[in-house]
Design a protein around this motif. Structure first.
Motif, mmCIF file in Angstrom:
data_model
loop_
_atom_site.group_PDB
_atom_site.id
_atom_site.type_symbol
_atom_site.label_atom_id
_atom_site.label_comp_id
_atom_site.label_asym_id
_atom_site.label_seq_id
_atom_site.Cartn_x
_atom_site.Cartn_y
_atom_site.Cartn_z
ATOM 1 N N GLY A 232 0.806 -1.208 0.000
ATOM 2 C CA GLY A 232 0.000 0.000 0.000
ATOM 3 C C GLY A 232 0.841 1.260 0.000
ATOM 4 N N ILE A 233 0.147 2.373 0.098
ATOM 5 C CA ILE A 233 0.756 3.692 0.083
ATOM 6 C C ILE A 233 0.294 4.445 1.317
ATOM 7 C CG2 ILE A 233 0.950 5.874 -1.194
ATOM 8 C CD1 ILE A 233 0.207 4.276 -3.738
ATOM 9 N N ALA A 234 1.225 5.112 1.986
ATOM 10 C CA ALA A 234 0.876 5.900 3.177
ATOM 11 C C ALA A 234 1.663 7.201 3.148
ATOM 12 C CB ALA A 234 1.175 5.127 4.451
ATOM 13 N N THR A 235 1.077 8.227 3.748
ATOM 14 C CA THR A 235 1.656 9.570 3.681
ATOM 15 C C THR A 235 1.634 10.227 5.047
ATOM 16 O OG1 THR A 235 1.074 9.912 1.362
ATOM 17 C CG2 THR A 235 1.304 11.879 2.702
ATOM 18 N N VAL A 236 2.681 11.008 5.327
ATOM 19 C CA VAL A 236 2.751 11.755 6.572
ATOM 20 C C VAL A 236 3.428 13.097 6.297
ATOM 21 C CG1 VAL A 236 4.977 10.747 7.265
ATOM 22 C CG2 VAL A 236 3.421 11.652 9.003
ATOM 23 N N ASP A 237 2.963 14.127 6.977
ATOM 24 C CA ASP A 237 3.581 15.451 6.905
ATOM 25 C C ASP A 237 4.542 15.606 8.075
ATOM 26 O OD1 ASP A 237 2.174 16.422 4.610
ATOM 27 O OD2 ASP A 237 0.404 16.659 5.870
ATOM 28 N N ILE A 238 5.745 16.106 7.808
ATOM 29 C CA ILE A 238 6.716 16.309 8.877
ATOM 30 C C ILE A 238 7.191 17.758 8.890
ATOM 31 C CG2 ILE A 238 7.452 13.905 8.925
ATOM 32 C CD1 ILE A 238 9.864 14.595 7.313
ATOM 33 N N ASP A 239 7.463 18.246 10.075
ATOM 34 C CA ASP A 239 7.867 19.630 10.304
ATOM 35 C C ASP A 239 9.328 19.648 10.732
ATOM 36 O OD1 ASP A 239 8.267 22.242 11.025
ATOM 37 O OD2 ASP A 239 6.734 22.286 12.593
ATOM 38 N N PHE A 240 10.203 20.163 9.896
ATOM 39 C CA PHE A 240 11.635 20.107 10.173
ATOM 40 C C PHE A 240 12.075 21.089 11.249
ATOM 41 C CE2 PHE A 240 11.489 17.745 6.269
ATOM 42 C CZ PHE A 240 12.423 16.748 6.499
ATOM 43 N N ALA A 241 11.162 21.933 11.727
ATOM 44 C CA ALA A 241 11.496 22.780 12.874
ATOM 45 C C ALA A 241 11.791 21.936 14.109
ATOM 46 C CB ALA A 241 10.347 23.750 13.165
ATOM 47 N N VAL A 242 11.274 20.700 14.133
ATOM 48 C CA VAL A 242 11.515 19.794 15.259
ATOM 49 C C VAL A 242 13.006 19.488 15.400
ATOM 50 C CG1 VAL A 242 11.038 17.490 16.176
ATOM 51 C CG2 VAL A 242 9.218 18.792 15.059
ATOM 52 N N VAL A 243 13.718 19.399 14.277
ATOM 53 C CA VAL A 243 15.142 19.085 14.326
ATOM 54 C C VAL A 243 15.904 20.185 15.056
ATOM 55 C CG1 VAL A 243 17.220 18.638 12.976
ATOM 56 C CG2 VAL A 243 15.018 17.724 12.206
ATOM 57 N N ALA A 244 15.678 21.424 14.665
ATOM 58 C CA ALA A 244 16.360 22.545 15.322
ATOM 59 C C ALA A 244 15.978 22.623 16.793
ATOM 60 C CB ALA A 244 16.018 23.850 14.615
ATOM 61 N N ASP A 245 14.745 22.338 17.108
ATOM 62 C CA ASP A 245 14.271 22.412 18.490
ATOM 63 C C ASP A 245 15.027 21.439 19.387
ATOM 64 O OD1 ASP A 245 12.374 23.154 20.629
ATOM 65 O OD2 ASP A 245 11.633 21.122 20.363
ATOM 66 N N ILE A 246 15.104 20.166 18.972
ATOM 67 C CA ILE A 246 15.771 19.195 19.841
ATOM 68 C C ILE A 246 17.271 19.432 19.882
ATOM 69 C CG2 ILE A 246 16.013 17.424 18.042
ATOM 70 C CD1 ILE A 246 15.565 15.327 20.256
ATOM 71 N N ARG A 247 17.869 19.851 18.772
ATOM 72 C CA ARG A 247 19.313 20.076 18.774
ATOM 73 C C ARG A 247 19.695 21.309 19.574
ATOM 74 N NH1 ARG A 247 21.009 18.219 12.529
ATOM 75 N NH2 ARG A 247 20.323 16.043 12.791
ATOM 76 N N ASN A 248 18.774 22.237 19.713
ATOM 77 C CA ASN A 248 19.027 23.385 20.583
ATOM 78 C C ASN A 248 18.897 23.016 22.059
ATOM 79 O OD1 ASN A 248 19.572 25.245 18.555
ATOM 80 N ND2 ASN A 248 17.406 25.793 18.304
ATOM 81 N N LYS A 249 17.984 22.099 22.373
ATOM 82 C CA LYS A 249 17.736 21.721 23.762
ATOM 83 C C LYS A 249 18.755 20.700 24.274
ATOM 84 C CE LYS A 249 12.768 22.682 23.664
ATOM 85 N NZ LYS A 249 11.403 22.093 23.586
ATOM 86 N N ILE A 250 19.106 19.739 23.423
ATOM 87 C CA ILE A 250 20.053 18.682 23.802
ATOM 88 C C ILE A 250 21.018 18.537 22.630
ATOM 89 C CG2 ILE A 250 20.336 16.305 24.619
ATOM 90 C CD1 ILE A 250 17.314 16.233 25.146
ATOM 91 N N ASN A 251 22.109 19.269 22.655
ATOM 92 C CA ASN A 251 22.986 19.306 21.483
ATOM 93 C C ASN A 251 24.063 18.213 21.573
ATOM 94 O OD1 ASN A 251 24.744 19.912 19.362
ATOM 95 N ND2 ASN A 251 24.234 22.085 19.473
#
Length: 263
Positions: A232-251
């Motif tokens: 089958g086929i499945a789709t998801v939307d992802i927000d890359f702001a999450v990457v900067a958020d976690i790397r700023n909090k726990i680098n």
């Protein structure tokens, strides 16, 4: 930045190359209704995961058929394609190789699986790759490893180090090790603080059942999507702001001490 990932979980028919190319073409067209930014395929979708002396008779010579199909589709539909992987022959050797194309149909990423799965004698029938791949899709730093590679954290860290934000893991992972598939992908996303898109095959590969369960994890390890065992086929939307958020909090990348690591 938000992007839409569309995963194609394919029931690959072993050695039935014509069926597999036709089915992938059908599913690529079907996936367009999901309005994807990036389409992702599973491992060895042209031949099935089939370590054997026969493999050279079914593999794609120099990757030409695969390159033509995926490049043309990406260009005509202005979509990024992570082509899973295919069995290709180069200089009379068979490689398990992933090709990635941007929206203009340009080949931007090429990676051959480094680690052969020794219980299946993969290292005997496939030549191993020797270098990682790094590329951008719509400005997002990406990389790819293939199936068994995910068990080697040293390789995944190498793939992650150049600021990679999205890692692709095409696979043909069996049902008997489903829990490993889920845990390893989740942990690699957490420890490298990136999005991980793992696209598996489904259906029978000889006597082995590929488990499906293609999935996407965010950098916190949250499971954003997990498919079942069916094609089958499945789709998801992802927000890359999450990457900067976690790397700023726990680098973790700033806090690494590679001078102390002797592997």
């Amino acid at each position: 930045m938000n992007k839409r990932l569309t995963l194609i979980q394919l029931d690959v028919h072993v050695k039935d190359v014509e069926y597999n190319y036709n089915r992938v073409t059908e599913l690529l067209h079907e996936s367009l209704s999901h309005n994807p930014d990036i389409i992702v395929l599973p491992e060895t979708w042209n031949t099935g995961f089939y370590p054997s002396t026969e493999l050279i008779n079914y593999a794609d010579a120099n990757g030409e058929r695969t390159l033509s199909l995926l490049s043309t589709f990406a260009r005509e539909h202005e979509v990024n394609i992570v082509g899973g992987s295919v069995a290709v022959t180069i200089d009379n050797k068979v490689y398990n190789t992933s090709y990635t194309f941007n929206r203009s149909g340009t080949l931007v990423g090429e990676y051959s699986k480094m680690h052969g799965f020794s219980p299946a004698k993969e290292e005997i029938y496939f030549a191993g790759g020797t270098k990682t791949t790094h590329f951008e899709l719509d400005g997002i730093p990406c990389s790819t490893v293939i199936c068994y590679d995910i068990r080697f954290p040293e390789l995944v860290r190498m793939a992650a180090l150049p600021h990679t934000e999205l890692l692709f893991v095409p696979a043909q992972w069996p049902t008997m090790r489903l829990r490993h598939w889920q845990v390893l992908n989740e942990v690699r996303a957490i420890e490298n603080q990136l999005f991980l898109c793992a696209v598996n095959g489904c259906g029978a590969i000889g006597r082995v059942q590929s488990t499906g369960h293609s999935a996407v994890y965010d950098p916190w390890g949250t499971n954003l999507l997990e498919m079942d065992t069916n094609e089958g086929i499945a789709t998801v939307d992802i927000d890359f702001a999450v990457v900067a958020d976690i790397r700023n909090k726990i680098n973790i990348f700033k806090d690494r001490r590679p001078e102390l690591y002797h592997l």
